[in-house]
Design a protein around this motif. Structure first.
Motif: not given
Length: 154
Positions: A43, A49-50, A152
Motif C-alpha cells: 500500500t 490500494r484499499f 484489499l
C-alpha cells in the motif's frame, strides 16, 4: 544521519505501525505479522490500494437490528468477514459480509456491491484472499443504519 535515511526510517516506522494495526483488526488474527508487513508495504508503494465502500442490502430482514447492536460495541472488537455465495439465484458473484464481535458471535449484515463483487468473486474463487476492515456504523436514530468498510485483494 542523512535526510534520506531519516525519511526511510519514518516510512518504515509507519509501515510497521500499520501492519500491527492490520493484524489486530483482522478476524481471529488471520494474518501473521510478516504477511501484514508485506501488505502494508504494497500500500505504501502504491502497488495496492484499499477500496472503500458501503455494505449493500442493510435494510432487509433483521440486519437493521444487527447493525444497531453492533453500534453498541467498540469498533476495535468488530471484525468483518467475506463469504462467497456462488449459488445465489439473483447474482452468481454475490459475496456476503458477516460482522463478528470478539467473543460474542455475529451475523450477515449485507452484501458487497455488484460492481465490486463481480471482480472480487473471481479472485476469491481462484484462492486469493481479501483483507476486509470495518470502518464504522453510520446512521441511527430516525435513519437506517449502514456500515462502511474497506477491502484489499492480496
Amino acid at each position: 544521519m542523512s535526510e534520506k535515511e531519516i525519511k526511510r526510517r519514518k516510512i518504515a516506522s509507519r509501515v510497521f505501525a500499520e501492519a500491527w494495526e492490520l493484524k489486530r483488526r483482522t478476524i481471529a488474527f488471520t494474518y501473521s505479522i510478516g504477511v501484514a508487513i508485506r501488505i502494508c508495504w504494497k500500500t505504501v508503494r502504491s502497488m495496492a490500494r484499499f477500496v472503500y465502500s458501503k455494505v449493500r442490502g442493510t435494510s432487509f430482514g433483521n440486519r437493521q437490528l444487527l447493525l444497531r447492536r453492533l453500534s453498541l460495541y467498540d469498533s476495535r472488537d468488530i471484525f468483518l468477514q467475506l463469504v462467497r455465495e456462488p449459488y445465489n439465484p439473483i447474482d452468481p458473484y454475490a459475496i456476503q459480509i458477516w460482522a463478528v464481535v470478539r467473543s460474542k458471535g455475529g451475523g450477515c449484515i449485507g452484501y458487497v456491491s455488484k460492481e465490486i463483487a463481480s471482480e472480487l468473486a473471481v479472485l476469491m474463487d481462484s484462492g486469493r484472499s481479501v483483507v476486509v476492515l470495518f470502518d464504522g456504523i453510520t446512521g441511527g436514530g430516525s435513519k437506517y443504519y449502514g456500515c462502511n468498510y474497506r477491502l484489499l485483494p492480496i
